[in-house]
Design an enzyme around this catalytic site. Sequence first.
Site, PDB file in Angstrom:
ATOM      1  N   ASP A  23       8.940  18.094  10.274  1.00  0.00           N
ATOM      2  CA  ASP A  23       8.582  17.735  11.789  1.00  0.00           C
ATOM      3  C   ASP A  23       8.613  19.066  12.555  1.00  0.00           C
ATOM      4  O   ASP A  23       8.615  19.152  13.728  1.00  0.00           O
ATOM      5  CB  ASP A  23       9.148  16.777  12.729  1.00  0.00           C
ATOM      6  CG  ASP A  23       8.690  15.445  12.593  1.00  0.00           C
ATOM      7  OD1 ASP A  23       7.283  15.389  12.260  1.00  0.00           O
ATOM      8  OD2 ASP A  23       9.231  14.217  12.664  1.00  0.00           O
TER       9      ASP A  23
ATOM     10  N   ARG B  63      15.673  15.182  12.119  1.00  0.00           N
ATOM     11  CA  ARG B  63      15.509  16.400  12.667  1.00  0.00           C
ATOM     12  C   ARG B  63      16.658  17.303  13.036  1.00  0.00           C
ATOM     13  O   ARG B  63      16.287  18.564  13.574  1.00  0.00           O
ATOM     14  CB  ARG B  63      14.389  16.118  13.916  1.00  0.00           C
ATOM     15  CG  ARG B  63      13.293  15.307  13.539  1.00  0.00           C
ATOM     16  CD  ARG B  63      12.035  15.255  14.740  1.00  0.00           C
ATOM     17  NE  ARG B  63      11.885  16.688  15.010  1.00  0.00           N
ATOM     18  CZ  ARG B  63      11.016  17.174  15.978  1.00  0.00           C
ATOM     19  NH1 ARG B  63      10.434  16.132  16.897  1.00  0.00           N
ATOM     20  NH2 ARG B  63      10.357  18.451  16.120  1.00  0.00           N
TER      21      ARG B  63
ATOM     22  N   ARG C 230      14.303   9.446  23.981  1.00  0.00           N
ATOM     23  CA  ARG C 230      14.852  10.720  23.272  1.00  0.00           C
ATOM     24  C   ARG C 230      15.895  11.366  24.019  1.00  0.00           C
ATOM     25  O   ARG C 230      17.088  10.999  23.921  1.00  0.00           O
ATOM     26  CB  ARG C 230      13.850  11.684  22.692  1.00  0.00           C
ATOM     27  CG  ARG C 230      12.768  11.230  21.812  1.00  0.00           C
ATOM     28  CD  ARG C 230      13.350  10.852  20.476  1.00  0.00           C
ATOM     29  NE  ARG C 230      12.227  10.008  19.684  1.00  0.00           N
ATOM     30  CZ  ARG C 230      11.464  11.150  18.772  1.00  0.00           C
ATOM     31  NH1 ARG C 230      11.771  12.247  18.797  1.00  0.00           N
ATOM     32  NH2 ARG C 230      10.627  10.108  18.068  1.00  0.00           N
TER      33      ARG C 230
ATOM     34  N   HIS D 165       8.071  10.860  24.427  1.00  0.00           N
ATOM     35  CA  HIS D 165       8.552  12.244  24.985  1.00  0.00           C
ATOM     36  C   HIS D 165       7.545  12.327  26.201  1.00  0.00           C
ATOM     37  O   HIS D 165       6.455  11.908  26.455  1.00  0.00           O
ATOM     38  CB  HIS D 165       8.092  13.358  24.088  1.00  0.00           C
ATOM     39  CG  HIS D 165       9.059  13.662  22.902  1.00  0.00           C
ATOM     40  ND1 HIS D 165       8.554  14.102  21.704  1.00  0.00           N
ATOM     41  CD2 HIS D 165      10.365  13.561  23.120  1.00  0.00           C
ATOM     42  CE1 HIS D 165       9.643  14.413  20.985  1.00  0.00           C
ATOM     43  NE2 HIS D 165      10.976  14.160  21.856  1.00  0.00           N
TER      44      HIS D 165
ATOM     45  N   CYS E  74       2.807  19.191  21.588  1.00  0.00           N
ATOM     46  CA  CYS E  74       4.092  19.289  20.521  1.00  0.00           C
ATOM     47  C   CYS E  74       4.348  20.571  19.826  1.00  0.00           C
ATOM     48  O   CYS E  74       5.308  20.749  19.293  1.00  0.00           O
ATOM     49  CB  CYS E  74       3.930  17.908  19.875  1.00  0.00           C
ATOM     50  SG  CYS E  74       3.944  16.528  20.728  1.00  0.00           S
TER      51      CYS E  74
END
Length: 271
Positions: free
Chosen positions: A66, A91, A136, A165, A259
Amino acid sequence: MDATSQRLLMCRPTYFAVDYAINPWMDPSAPVDAALAVRQWEQLRQTYLDLGHTVEEITPVPGLPDMVFAANGGTVIDGKAMAVQFRDPQRADEAPAFRAWFEAAGFEMYDPKHVNEGEGDVLLAGDHLLAGTGFRTAHASHAQLQEVFGYPVITMQLVDPRFYHLDTALTVLDERTVAYLPEAFSPGSQAVLRRLFPDAVHATMADAEVLGLNAVSDGRHVVLPAQATDLAGKLRDRGYETIGVDLSELRKAGGGPKCCTLRLRQGKASK
Ligand code: ARG
């Protein structure tokens, strides 16, 4: 409308894959065309270069599929860089890699005290920092963002797990305007958005479901997923130039153009 030339950070999806599921878009059993993902990413990068932006690249790290989503690597405003702390262990190791890049690039570093997924959840809109929470980034991190950057932080409560997000539910178009999906926000946050941005563009669920709001604007040109045709039409009606890009493979991880793109803001002059 004036376009601002931007300095952007991207990460080539050399090791991109969907090996785990940390958002509803990710299905590790579905096929992903890794070579196509790289070509689509290169197209996005070229789009920025053609618009006159500067693109810097961070070296991708094996085992961090990612990491292509550079927006989550930090928040960079006025020459200050706040590093990130991911919610998910998959992550976690991206955070020090991005931190090292910012440090080497000469930014003034700040470390997060709580979960904070960078520009995925923190968007500068004019003189306000819009900060998402609910999935998140921790609400507690919003106070730290305000302290570090000195912009009033407005908490945005996200309520739909597909739009986990802030940058999947809202796009900053220029200093005054945003586009967003009202249903992705709590009633109170919707009221705040109406108050702050009475002229905002309201996106439809169909636009949001192709990650249409995961767009990058320089104040005049808006780079957005090609599939978000309704939104593109509304933006053109407002005088923006739209550029559609196809990131079908990266969308399988829940990511779009924004992103993949971290804005490096040096200071007021190049805001
Ligand atoms: N698979 C990634 C995750 O769930 C996608 C991140 C998308 N990034 C963003 N800025 N919205 O963390």
